[in-house]
Design an enzyme around this catalytic site. Sequence first.
Site, PDB file in Angstrom:
ATOM      1  N   HIS A 139       0.843  -1.221   0.000  1.00  0.00           N
ATOM      2  CA  HIS A 139       0.000   0.000   0.000  1.00  0.00           C
ATOM      3  C   HIS A 139       0.860   1.246   0.000  1.00  0.00           C
ATOM      4  CE1 HIS A 139      -3.089   2.866   1.558  1.00  0.00           C
ATOM      5  NE2 HIS A 139      -3.908   2.054   0.937  1.00  0.00           N
ATOM      6  N   PHE A 140       1.231   1.784  -1.017  1.00  0.00           N
ATOM      7  CA  PHE A 140       1.114   1.503  -2.434  1.00  0.00           C
ATOM      8  C   PHE A 140       2.486   1.134  -2.966  1.00  0.00           C
ATOM      9  CE2 PHE A 140      -2.425   4.411  -1.638  1.00  0.00           C
ATOM     10  CZ  PHE A 140      -3.472   3.745  -2.238  1.00  0.00           C
TER      11      PHE A 140
END
Length: 145
Positions: free
Chosen positions: A46-47
């Site tokens: 993430h991410f």
Amino acid sequence: MKTSEIIALLPYQRPFLFVDDIVSVTENNIVGHYTFKDDEFFYEGHFKNNPITPGVILTECMAQIGLVCLGIYLTKNELMKAEKLQIALTSHQMDFYLPVLPGEKVHVHSEKEVFRFNKLKCNVKMLNEDGELVARGLISGMLKV
């Protein structure tokens, strides 16, 4: 009740404990903080190549400090007899303003709106180290001792 005792009574452990310390607690409010470590399990995906703390984790941090820790403090007399607290998040409404990056320390401030029939509702906000508003909202939960 000491703040270390409140933290010890939390029904969480690493890697899902998002409370480092409680700075102050009264019948009406609580202030605590947490530093998001660089190696937290949720940053890996993430991410890609740009990790930020997911909003659901920020909400969890605010709930652990602003609702559960305050709930433990408010039910301390009953808890000392029962030695077990069950918590259920019943609702939340959050607005997010700034990202939280790996290694950042956040401060959670919570004010009790109502505590009745074992339901606790709190106004919470999260600030970064610069005192900037990261998120704020309303969190409610049921407490069973």
